[in-house]
Write an enzyme that holds these catalytic residues in place. Sequence first.
Site, PDB file in Angstrom:
ATOM      1  N   ASP A   1       4.032  10.711  -1.620  1.00  0.00           N
ATOM      2  CA  ASP A   1       4.558   9.396  -1.234  1.00  0.00           C
ATOM      3  C   ASP A   1       5.998   9.556  -0.766  1.00  0.00           C
ATOM      4  OD1 ASP A   1       6.528   8.598  -3.687  1.00  0.00           O
ATOM      5  OD2 ASP A   1       4.805   9.719  -4.438  1.00  0.00           O
TER       6      ASP A   1
ATOM      7  N   ASP B   1       8.569   7.937  -2.184  1.00  0.00           N
ATOM      8  CA  ASP B   1       9.372   7.321  -3.226  1.00  0.00           C
ATOM      9  C   ASP B   1       9.545   5.837  -2.859  1.00  0.00           C
ATOM     10  OD1 ASP B   1      10.572   8.043  -5.774  1.00  0.00           O
ATOM     11  OD2 ASP B   1      12.495   7.538  -4.880  1.00  0.00           O
TER      12      ASP B   1
END
Length: 294
Positions: free
Chosen positions: A210, A212
């Site tokens: 991802d 973050d």
Amino acid sequence: MTQTMIGVIGGSGIYEIDGLEGAQWVDVASPWGAPSDQILTGALEGVKMAFLPRHGRGHVHSPTDVPYRANIDALKRLGVTDVISVSACGSFREEMAPGDFVVVDQFIDRTFAREKSFFGSGCVAHVSVAHPTCPRLGQACFSAAKDAGVTIHKGGTYLAMEGPQFSTLAESKMYREHWGADVIGMTNMPEAKLAREAELCYASIAMVTDYDSWHPHHGEVDVNEIIKVLMGNAEKGRQMIRRLPALLGPDRAPCPHGCDRALDYAIMTAPEKRDAALVAKLDAVAGRVLGAAG
């Protein structure tokens, strides 16, 4: 020359290695407590392998509670020479996209609730972690991942946070914009420091799940999306691991970067002042130098 034994510490999503010859789960006792789980041992292409699920099978240990000292000590006791850390991470860089891998070469350690050294009162030691990973081992992982068709980035700074919560938006922006971190995770520290104290070559492969929370088009971390990417990354990680024995080979020369001699000048406590109980616990980690000192 010594015999190569590759130790893999698997993070979220990687709980085994496929295709090991003579595979068996073994118990390894450590004076530093119980490791995260039994250790899977066997061989791939004639090279000894050991696999330890960092969080335990079924993911029972939180990042803070992982028994890092016991894990590294247990691998050393088994005869592991080279440790490959595989872990999930968030990315602070647009080009390090979900699904990509990063060969980490630097760390910023923001953990605070973990035991970070095998040494202490009664046997004080200071090792250098200026360059906390092994370039030789990192290059092997890079080549193995490329051969497996994985998009992998060579070099990156890993921000180790305590967790278990993910970052706030303000933290994420600070780590990215002001601290120069490239990826963020919760488990590579103190693992890398302990591997250096145990004179083990250590490479960290961060698998991006991802962005973050800094990315304006991705918003906050979505655990459901992370899990989806995690499963794909896990298979890529296993493909990378399967290619490592051919690159590292069964025979191992001394590390050209000195990882396996990190304690040569590190122990400060005079022999007559050392605590016998602590020295006894250090038999695997530091036996090479403590034994030589008598």
